[in-house]
Write a protein that holds these residues in place. Structure first.
Motif, PDB file in Angstrom:
ATOM      1  N   GLU A 106       0.836  -1.200   0.000  1.00  0.00           N
ATOM      2  CA  GLU A 106       0.000   0.000   0.000  1.00  0.00           C
ATOM      3  C   GLU A 106       0.875   1.256   0.000  1.00  0.00           C
ATOM      4  N   ASP A 107       1.849   1.308   0.900  1.00  0.00           N
ATOM      5  CA  ASP A 107       2.738   2.463   0.976  1.00  0.00           C
ATOM      6  C   ASP A 107       3.715   2.505  -0.202  1.00  0.00           C
ATOM      7  N   PHE A 108       4.135   1.330  -0.661  1.00  0.00           N
ATOM      8  CA  PHE A 108       5.041   1.261  -1.802  1.00  0.00           C
ATOM      9  C   PHE A 108       4.455   2.013  -2.997  1.00  0.00           C
ATOM     10  N   PHE A 109       3.201   1.758  -3.300  1.00  0.00           N
ATOM     11  CA  PHE A 109       2.587   2.437  -4.444  1.00  0.00           C
ATOM     12  C   PHE A 109       2.140   3.855  -4.099  1.00  0.00           C
ATOM     13  N   ALA A 110       1.704   4.087  -2.855  1.00  0.00           N
ATOM     14  CA  ALA A 110       1.287   5.439  -2.453  1.00  0.00           C
ATOM     15  C   ALA A 110       2.472   6.408  -2.492  1.00  0.00           C
ATOM     16  N   GLN A 111       3.653   5.919  -2.168  1.00  0.00           N
ATOM     17  CA  GLN A 111       4.844   6.770  -2.118  1.00  0.00           C
ATOM     18  C   GLN A 111       5.637   6.767  -3.422  1.00  0.00           C
ATOM     19  N   ALA A 112       5.186   5.993  -4.384  1.00  0.00           N
ATOM     20  CA  ALA A 112       5.899   5.924  -5.669  1.00  0.00           C
ATOM     21  C   ALA A 112       5.943   7.311  -6.298  1.00  0.00           C
ATOM     22  N   PRO A 113       7.120   7.727  -6.765  1.00  0.00           N
ATOM     23  CA  PRO A 113       7.247   9.072  -7.342  1.00  0.00           C
ATOM     24  C   PRO A 113       6.274   9.352  -8.487  1.00  0.00           C
ATOM     25  N   ALA A 114       6.109   8.406  -9.403  1.00  0.00           N
ATOM     26  CA  ALA A 114       5.212   8.631 -10.540  1.00  0.00           C
ATOM     27  C   ALA A 114       4.954   7.314 -11.252  1.00  0.00           C
ATOM     28  N   LEU A 115       3.702   6.918 -11.295  1.00  0.00           N
ATOM     29  CA  LEU A 115       3.345   5.727 -12.056  1.00  0.00           C
ATOM     30  C   LEU A 115       3.595   6.033 -13.536  1.00  0.00           C
ATOM     31  N   ASN A 116       4.190   5.100 -14.241  1.00  0.00           N
ATOM     32  CA  ASN A 116       4.537   5.326 -15.643  1.00  0.00           C
ATOM     33  C   ASN A 116       3.282   5.647 -16.457  1.00  0.00           C
ATOM     34  N   PRO A 117       3.346   6.664 -17.300  1.00  0.00           N
ATOM     35  CA  PRO A 117       2.167   7.038 -18.099  1.00  0.00           C
ATOM     36  C   PRO A 117       1.735   5.958 -19.087  1.00  0.00           C
ATOM     37  N   ASN A 118       2.588   4.982 -19.360  1.00  0.00           N
ATOM     38  CA  ASN A 118       2.248   3.923 -20.309  1.00  0.00           C
ATOM     39  C   ASN A 118       1.617   2.698 -19.653  1.00  0.00           C
ATOM     40  N   VAL A 119       1.211   2.794 -18.380  1.00  0.00           N
ATOM     41  CA  VAL A 119       0.624   1.615 -17.728  1.00  0.00           C
ATOM     42  C   VAL A 119      -0.636   1.144 -18.437  1.00  0.00           C
ATOM     43  N   SER A 120      -1.325   2.029 -19.102  1.00  0.00           N
ATOM     44  CA  SER A 120      -2.541   1.621 -19.813  1.00  0.00           C
ATOM     45  C   SER A 120      -2.230   0.650 -20.951  1.00  0.00           C
ATOM     46  N   LYS A 121      -0.966   0.581 -21.350  1.00  0.00           N
ATOM     47  CA  LYS A 121      -0.562  -0.360 -22.397  1.00  0.00           C
ATOM     48  C   LYS A 121      -0.320  -1.769 -21.853  1.00  0.00           C
ATOM     49  N   ILE A 122      -0.350  -1.906 -20.522  1.00  0.00           N
ATOM     50  CA  ILE A 122      -0.177  -3.224 -19.909  1.00  0.00           C
ATOM     51  C   ILE A 122      -1.535  -3.911 -19.931  1.00  0.00           C
ATOM     52  N   VAL A 155      -5.819  -7.508 -16.364  1.00  0.00           N
ATOM     53  CA  VAL A 155      -5.299  -6.393 -15.578  1.00  0.00           C
ATOM     54  C   VAL A 155      -5.977  -5.072 -15.916  1.00  0.00           C
ATOM     55  N   GLU A 156      -6.348  -4.903 -17.151  1.00  0.00           N
ATOM     56  CA  GLU A 156      -6.970  -3.634 -17.546  1.00  0.00           C
ATOM     57  C   GLU A 156      -8.400  -3.498 -17.017  1.00  0.00           C
ATOM     58  N   GLU A 157      -8.984  -4.578 -16.515  1.00  0.00           N
ATOM     59  CA  GLU A 157     -10.365  -4.533 -16.005  1.00  0.00           C
ATOM     60  C   GLU A 157     -10.452  -4.560 -14.480  1.00  0.00           C
ATOM     61  N   ILE A 158      -9.332  -4.631 -13.795  1.00  0.00           N
ATOM     62  CA  ILE A 158      -9.352  -4.647 -12.325  1.00  0.00           C
ATOM     63  C   ILE A 158      -9.781  -3.266 -11.835  1.00  0.00           C
ATOM     64  N   GLU A 159     -10.834  -3.239 -11.030  1.00  0.00           N
ATOM     65  CA  GLU A 159     -11.420  -1.964 -10.609  1.00  0.00           C
ATOM     66  C   GLU A 159     -10.716  -1.325  -9.420  1.00  0.00           C
ATOM     67  N   GLU A 160     -10.198  -2.116  -8.514  1.00  0.00           N
ATOM     68  CA  GLU A 160      -9.508  -1.594  -7.331  1.00  0.00           C
ATOM     69  C   GLU A 160      -8.146  -1.042  -7.762  1.00  0.00           C
ATOM     70  N   PRO A 161      -7.919   0.274  -7.653  1.00  0.00           N
ATOM     71  CA  PRO A 161      -6.685   0.880  -8.170  1.00  0.00           C
ATOM     72  C   PRO A 161      -5.390   0.270  -7.613  1.00  0.00           C
ATOM     73  N   LEU A 162      -5.324   0.028  -6.318  1.00  0.00           N
ATOM     74  CA  LEU A 162      -4.102  -0.520  -5.747  1.00  0.00           C
ATOM     75  C   LEU A 162      -3.863  -1.951  -6.222  1.00  0.00           C
ATOM     76  N   MET A 163      -4.906  -2.758  -6.259  1.00  0.00           N
ATOM     77  CA  MET A 163      -4.753  -4.128  -6.742  1.00  0.00           C
ATOM     78  C   MET A 163      -4.333  -4.124  -8.211  1.00  0.00           C
ATOM     79  N   GLN A 164      -4.852  -3.195  -8.978  1.00  0.00           N
ATOM     80  CA  GLN A 164      -4.468  -3.107 -10.381  1.00  0.00           C
ATOM     81  C   GLN A 164      -2.974  -2.808 -10.513  1.00  0.00           C
TER      82      GLN A 164
END
Length: 116
Positions: free
Chosen positions: A58-74, A83-92
């Motif tokens: 939870e903290d690992f992703f909350a403190q991440a400097p910047a999620l890569n803008p290309n994550v939508s390509k995963i 993965v593109e249909e997972i609704e819970e943002p942290l789980m995604q």
């Protein structure tokens, strides 16, 4: 509640499993680190600090400097979920990382994994 347990897991506790999965297939710890840094924006020193502090997911992703803008390509399936249909943002985000490590272990080139 099940997701809550995952969120509270130490990233440092799971990290060796990512490395083992990659190394069994002839890939390297350095490639795992590159993927993690690409996804999260952490520097290598920041990543090491996360590991040393036993930061949870939870903290690992909350403190991440910047999620890569290309994550939508995963895209694709990991653990039976698209993965593109997972609704819970942290789980995604966690599953994005799982998917990238999975692609590494399956022999994909780093250029394809990093969506270049």
């Amino acid at each position: 509640m099940k997701n809550e347990r995952v969120y509270k897991m130490s990233f440092a506790g799971v990290y060796p499993h990512y490395i083992t999965k990659a190394e069994i297939k002839g890939r390297t710890k350095e490639e795992v680190d590159i993927i993690i840094r690409w996804l999260t924006g952490y520097t290598q020193d920041q990543l090491q600090q996360v590991l040393d502090n036993k930061t949870n997911f939870e903290d690992f992703f909350a403190q991440a400097p910047a999620l890569n803008p290309n994550v939508s390509k995963i895209t694709g399936v990991i653990c039976g979920y698209r993965v593109e249909e997972i609704e819970e943002p942290l789980m995604q985000k966690i599953r994005y990382l799982d998917k990238l490590i999975d692609e590494l272990a399956k022999g994909k080139s780093m250029e394809k994994i990093l969506r270049e």
